[in-house]
Structure formats: structure tokens, C-alpha cells
Design an enzyme around this catalytic site. Structure first.
Site, short mmCIF file in Angstrom:
data_model
loop_
_atom_site.label_atom_id
_atom_site.label_comp_id
_atom_site.label_asym_id
_atom_site.label_seq_id
_atom_site.Cartn_x
_atom_site.Cartn_y
_atom_site.Cartn_z
N THR A 1 0.82 -1.21 0.00
CA THR A 1 0.00 0.00 0.00
C THR A 1 0.86 1.27 0.00
O THR A 1 1.97 1.27 0.54
CB THR A 1 -0.90 0.00 1.25
OG1 THR A 1 -1.47 1.29 1.42
CG2 THR A 1 -0.12 -0.33 2.52
N GLU B 1 0.31 3.60 1.85
CA GLU B 1 0.35 4.14 3.22
C GLU B 1 1.70 3.92 3.89
O GLU B 1 1.99 4.56 4.91
CB GLU B 1 -0.77 3.52 4.06
CG GLU B 1 -2.14 3.88 3.52
CD GLU B 1 -3.28 3.69 4.52
OE1 GLU B 1 -3.01 3.52 5.72
OE2 GLU B 1 -4.44 3.73 4.09
P1 NAD Z 1 -9.93 -7.10 2.72
O1 NAD Z 1 -9.90 -6.77 4.18
O2 NAD Z 1 -11.16 -6.83 1.94
O3 NAD Z 1 -9.60 -8.66 2.53
C1 NAD Z 1 -8.61 -9.31 3.24
C2 NAD Z 1 -8.77 -10.81 3.02
O4 NAD Z 1 -7.69 -11.48 3.70
C3 NAD Z 1 -10.07 -11.38 3.59
O5 NAD Z 1 -10.64 -12.28 2.68
C4 NAD Z 1 -9.63 -12.11 4.85
O6 NAD Z 1 -10.46 -13.20 5.21
C5 NAD Z 1 -8.22 -12.56 4.46
N1 NAD Z 1 -7.35 -12.77 5.62
C6 NAD Z 1 -7.16 -11.94 6.67
N2 NAD Z 1 -6.29 -12.49 7.53
C7 NAD Z 1 -5.92 -13.69 7.01
C8 NAD Z 1 -5.03 -14.72 7.43
N3 NAD Z 1 -4.37 -14.62 8.58
N4 NAD Z 1 -4.86 -15.80 6.64
C9 NAD Z 1 -5.56 -15.91 5.47
N5 NAD Z 1 -6.43 -14.98 5.03
C10 NAD Z 1 -6.59 -13.88 5.79
O7 NAD Z 1 -8.68 -6.37 2.10
P2 NAD Z 1 -8.51 -5.67 0.67
O8 NAD Z 1 -8.99 -4.28 0.76
O9 NAD Z 1 -9.00 -6.58 -0.36
O10 NAD Z 1 -6.90 -5.60 0.59
C11 NAD Z 1 -6.16 -6.70 0.08
C12 NAD Z 1 -4.68 -6.37 0.16
O11 NAD Z 1 -4.41 -5.20 -0.60
C13 NAD Z 1 -4.18 -6.08 1.57
O12 NAD Z 1 -2.91 -6.64 1.70
C14 NAD Z 1 -4.12 -4.56 1.64
O13 NAD Z 1 -3.12 -4.14 2.54
C15 NAD Z 1 -3.74 -4.23 0.20
N6 NAD Z 1 -4.19 -2.91 -0.29
C16 NAD Z 1 -5.51 -2.55 -0.17
C17 NAD Z 1 -5.92 -1.33 -0.70
C18 NAD Z 1 -7.37 -0.88 -0.62
O14 NAD Z 1 -7.67 0.25 -1.00
N7 NAD Z 1 -8.30 -1.71 -0.18
C19 NAD Z 1 -4.99 -0.49 -1.33
C20 NAD Z 1 -3.65 -0.89 -1.41
C21 NAD Z 1 -3.28 -2.12 -0.89
O1 DAU Z 2 -4.15 3.99 0.45
C1 DAU Z 2 -4.37 2.63 0.43
C2 DAU Z 2 -5.18 2.22 1.64
O2 DAU Z 2 -6.51 2.68 1.41
C3 DAU Z 2 -5.17 0.71 1.88
O3 DAU Z 2 -3.87 0.30 2.20
C4 DAU Z 2 -6.13 0.33 3.02
O4 DAU Z 2 -6.18 -1.07 3.16
C5 DAU Z 2 -7.50 0.87 2.70
O5 DAU Z 2 -8.38 0.61 3.78
C6 DAU Z 2 -7.46 2.38 2.42
O6 DAU Z 2 -7.14 3.10 3.62
P1 DAU Z 2 -7.88 4.49 4.00
O7 DAU Z 2 -7.76 4.66 5.46
O8 DAU Z 2 -7.40 5.59 3.14
O9 DAU Z 2 -9.39 4.13 3.56
P2 DAU Z 2 -10.80 4.37 4.27
O10 DAU Z 2 -11.85 3.97 3.29
O11 DAU Z 2 -10.86 3.80 5.64
O12 DAU Z 2 -10.85 5.96 4.42
C7 DAU Z 2 -10.71 6.81 3.28
C8 DAU Z 2 -10.75 8.25 3.77
O13 DAU Z 2 -12.08 8.55 4.25
C9 DAU Z 2 -9.83 8.53 4.96
O14 DAU Z 2 -9.31 9.85 4.84
C10 DAU Z 2 -10.74 8.45 6.18
C11 DAU Z 2 -12.07 8.95 5.64
N1 DAU Z 2 -13.28 8.36 6.27
C12 DAU Z 2 -13.37 7.01 6.32
C13 DAU Z 2 -14.48 6.41 6.86
C14 DAU Z 2 -14.59 4.90 6.94
C15 DAU Z 2 -14.29 9.18 6.71
O15 DAU Z 2 -14.22 10.43 6.64
N2 DAU Z 2 -15.39 8.60 7.26
C16 DAU Z 2 -15.53 7.24 7.37
O16 DAU Z 2 -16.57 6.76 7.91
#
Ligand code: NAD
Ligand code: DAU
Length: 350
Positions: free
Chosen positions: A134, A136
Site C-alpha cells: 500500500t 500508506e
Molecule cells: P480485505 O480486508 O477486503 O480482505 C482481506 C482478506 O484477507 C479477507 O478475505 C480475509 O479473510 C483474508 N485474511 C485476513 N487475515 C488472514 C489470514 N491470517 N490468513 C488468510 N487470510 C486472511 O482487504 P482488501 O482491501 O481486499 O486488501 C487486500 C490487500 O491489498 C491487503 O494486503 C491490503 O493491505 C492491500 N491494499 C488494499 C488497498 C485498498 O484500497 N483496499 C490499497 C492498497 C493495498
Molecule cells: O491507500 C491505500 C489504503 O486505502 C489501503 O492500504 C487500506 O487497506 C484501505 O483501507 C485504504 O485506507 P484508508 O484509510 O485511506 O481508507 P478508508 O476507506 O478507511 O478511508 C478513506 C478516507 O475517508 C480517509 O481519509 C478516512 C475517511 N473516512 C473514512 C471512513 C470509513 C471518513 O471520513 N469517514 C468514514 O466513515
């Protein structure tokens, strides 16, 4: 025939990746290892469960025996590690599980893959460990500039610190053993199957049930939004063409303040679904502790080396995402009627 071990494939991005890969390649074998935490949902994979190229193993990436058995029973070519605890707010309340899954789980996967792939002369041909990370890990930006792959790591939340820990272990396996690895660092994804603890699906769901839209702080924090399918494409390209040992940033110069996102969702739903969805639903709540101000990716490296670019504009992506949520209300109801309600109450209805 290449065999992929995808971890976390029942979560948001993982499930999209499973669909993307099975649609694109009729000749791969894909094994999905997922613990099925609160974020894992087999409903996300209903359409592929009978696909002969797909199989599911419920298990923990921290469990050595489970991972070893998968490697013993299959000639794994690629590990694609999505499995993680992924939500920043949860990491502020309960950091330990983030360290366990994100750091120790990744190390367990690295170890088992290394033992299976290492030969006396190096590593077997054509293997790769793909770490999905990520933006982050880079911390927070001021008003100008972008994250480059060379930006110093400066995570702030327990979530981002744990992802940094796992990234550094992946780097260590390359530096020490020359294990074939890549790491991608992506910005905020949105799209189908996203769990409604995250901003965009939370907003859509709350609008549809006329519930307050919680805005942290002043709503002026900035995220760089990427449609999930574009992320899946980037991962596929890095697996197939990324230079071993390299990190690739994935994002699309698509920055929005949270307030812009909120107003876009309200305006679209108000026009197309229900005119009672208005900005009156916006509610300012206590800010997230340590809330990163701005993320913004410079994707020049993946663009120049691999030809990747984000194909989906935000305007198109957000409409597709809202439509998906409208077409899949049962999916959302199944989640929000369960344990999610307790989470929501603890977070927002204090
Ligand atoms: P998510 O929380 O939707 O899904 C995570 C999945 O991992 C779930 O299916 C959960 O059951 C599984 N999991 C959790 N712990 C586990 C374990 N110990 N063993 C096996 N499975 C396990 O997450 P996401 O948003 O799909 O993110 C996927 C990956 O991408 C993560 O590594 C996250 O850090 C990265 N990422 C997410 C974002 C985003 O915006 N969502 C952005 C950049 C990177
Ligand atoms: O940048 C990549 C990351 O993006 C991933 O690594 C993380 O797994 C993913 O969860 C996401 O993190 P953020 O913290 O940026 O996403 P989130 O959707 O939680 O929040 C997006 C923005 O919105 C953040 O500035 C917080 C704000 N927010 C979030 C929620 C849930 C609100 O203002 N209100 C809310 O209720």
C-alpha cells in the site's frame, strides 16, 4: 500451466483478482487460501466456485502446516499475497492481529515458498512471490509532490506500520537470498465487493438507508482513487513483467478530497435513485487518530517499464461501483445485518 497461490482471495481486491485472472487466462490453476475473517466472504466467489481451474482452502497464512501442504500437493509458481488485516480504524483499536497476520503471516509464506523453490544454485526458474502492499507505507504528503518508489518509508498507523514490516521482510528475502519477489504499492481502491467499513461502500449503503454520512475531521483529507480492476491488471503485469526485486507504485493521479467523494455519491444517488438523499446526511464526527492528510502516487515507473495505466476514470468507476451496489443489495444486507452492526455502533454511535 501456471499455478497461482492467491492468499486473501475472498476479500475485496483478492476476489476481484480471482475473477480477473480466471476470466483472462483459461489455462491457469488458482488456489485461494483465505482464513475467512470478518472481511472474507465466499459470496464474492460464487461465480467461480465450480470453475475447474479454481480451488479454495480455508486456512491462516500464519499456519505453517497448511501452507506447506499446499506447496507439497501443488507445484506453485506464483504466490500473490493479498491476505491482510486491511482497515486503519480497526488497527487503531486492535493492533496485535495486524502484526500477526501482516508481518508474521507474510514471513511464514516467504519461508515456505523459499524452502519449496530454493535449489543448490539459486531458485527454480519462473517462480515469483508477489507482495500486495500500500501507498500508506510512505506516510503522508503535504500539499505538493507524489510518492515515488524511492520515497522514504514513514508509516503512521498500526496498519501501515505492519504493512511496512511485511514489505521489509519481502525486501530482506530478496537482499539476503535473492528470492524472486516483487512488491506493489497501491493507492485507495474502490469497486465491487468492497466491505462497507471503507469510505465509498459505507457512503453508498448509508445513503440508501438514509443514515448519517460520517466525515472524519474537516473532510479535506485527500486520497488517490483507483478502480479495483485497474489494480488487478497492474498486479498481473508485474507478475509477468516486473523486474525481480523491484517495487512498483500503482495509482492514477486521481486525487479527491473525502468531501468531493461524499458529494459525488450523494449527487449521483439523489438523481438516479431517491431525491431524499441530500447533503443534509453529512455529519462531522471525531477525526481518525493520526489521520494521514494526503496520498498521491506517481505511477511513472510501472507506466514506463510495463505500459500500465489506469483505464477507468473516476467518473466511470464510481458509477459502475454504485450500480454494482444497487444490483447487489442482498450482498450488502447479508453483511450489514451480521457482526458489522456491532462494529458500526462501536465506531459511530458512541
Ligand atoms: P480485505 O480486508 O477486503 O480482505 C482481506 C482478506 O484477507 C479477507 O478475505 C480475509 O479473510 C483474508 N485474511 C485476513 N487475515 C488472514 C489470514 N491470517 N490468513 C488468510 N487470510 C486472511 O482487504 P482488501 O482491501 O481486499 O486488501 C487486500 C490487500 O491489498 C491487503 O494486503 C491490503 O493491505 C492491500 N491494499 C488494499 C488497498 C485498498 O484500497 N483496499 C490499497 C492498497 C493495498
Ligand atoms: O491507500 C491505500 C489504503 O486505502 C489501503 O492500504 C487500506 O487497506 C484501505 O483501507 C485504504 O485506507 P484508508 O484509510 O485511506 O481508507 P478508508 O476507506 O478507511 O478511508 C478513506 C478516507 O475517508 C480517509 O481519509 C478516512 C475517511 N473516512 C473514512 C471512513 C470509513 C471518513 O471520513 N469517514 C468514514 O466513515
Amino acid at each position: 500451466m501456471k499455478t497461482y497461490l492467491v492468499t486473501g482471495g475472498a476479500g475485496f481486491i483478492g476476489a476481484n483478482f480471482v475473477h480477473y485472472m480466471l476470466d483472462k487466462y483459461p489455462d491457469i490453476k488458482l488456489i485461494n487460501l483465505d482464513k475467512l475473517t470478518y472481511a472474507g466472504n465466499l459470496e464474492n466467489l460464487k461465480e467461480v466456485e465450480d470453475n475447474k481451474n479454481y480451488s479454495f482452502v480455508q486456512g491462516d497464512i500464519c499456519d505453517k502446516e497448511v501452507v506447506e501442504k499446499i506447496f507439497k500437493d501443488n507445484e506453485i509458481d506464483y504466490v500473490v499475497n493479498f491476505a491482510a488485516e486491511s482497515h486503519v480504524d480497526r488497527s487503531i483499536k486492535e493492533p496485535e492481529i495486524f502484526v500477526k497476520t501482516n508481518v508474521l503471516g507474510t514471513v511464514n509464506l516467504l519461508n515456505v515458498a523459499k524452502n519449496a523453490w530454493e535449489t543448490k544454485d539459486g531458485f527454480k526458474e519462473g517462480k515469483k512471490f508477489m507482495q500486495v502492499s500500500t501507498d500508506e507505507v510512505y506516510g503522508s504528503l503535504g500539499d505538493t509532490g507524489y510518492f515515488l518508489e524511492t520515497t522514504p518509508l514513514d508509516p503512521h498507523s498500526p496498519y501501515s506500520a505492519s504493512k511496512t514490516g511485511s514489505d521489509l521482510m519481502v525486501k530482506a528475502y530478496f537482499d539476503t537470498f535473492k528470492m524472486p519477489v516483487n512488491t506493489t504499492r497501491c493507492s485507495n481502491n474502490y469497486g465491487p465487493y468492497q466491505f462497507p467499513e471503507k469510505l465509498i461502500p459505507l457512503l453508498i449503503n448509508n445513503c440508501l438507508i438514509h443514515k448519517d454520512l460520517p466525515v472524519y475531521g474537516d473532510g479535506m483529507n485527500i486520497r488517490d482513487w483507483l478502480y479495483v480492476e485497474d489494480h488487478c491488471k497492474a498486479i498481473d503485469m508485474v507478475i509477468n513483467g516486473g523486474r525481480v526485486g523491484e517495487v512498483y507504485n500503482v495509482g492514477g493521479h486521481n486525487e479527491r478530497t473525502n468531501m468531493q467523494i461524499i458529494k459525488t455519491v450523494i449527487s449521483y444517488l439523489s438523481e438516479t435513485v431517491d431525491s431524499a438523499i441530500t447533503e443534509k446526511l453529512i455529519t462531522y464526527v471525531e477525526d481518525r487518530k493520526g489521520h494521514d492528510k494526503r496520498y498521491g502516487i506517481d505511477p511513472a515507473k510501472i507506466k514506463d517499464e510495463l505500459g500500465w495505466y489506469p483505464e477507468t476514470t473516476f467518473e466511470v468507476g464510481i458509477k459502475k461501483t454504485i450500480k454494482w451496489n444497487l444490483d447487489n443489495k442482498v450482498w450488502m444486507d447479508n453483511i450489514t445485518s451480521g457482526e458489522y452492526q456491532n462494529y458500526y455502533n462501536t465506531m459511530y454511535e458512541k
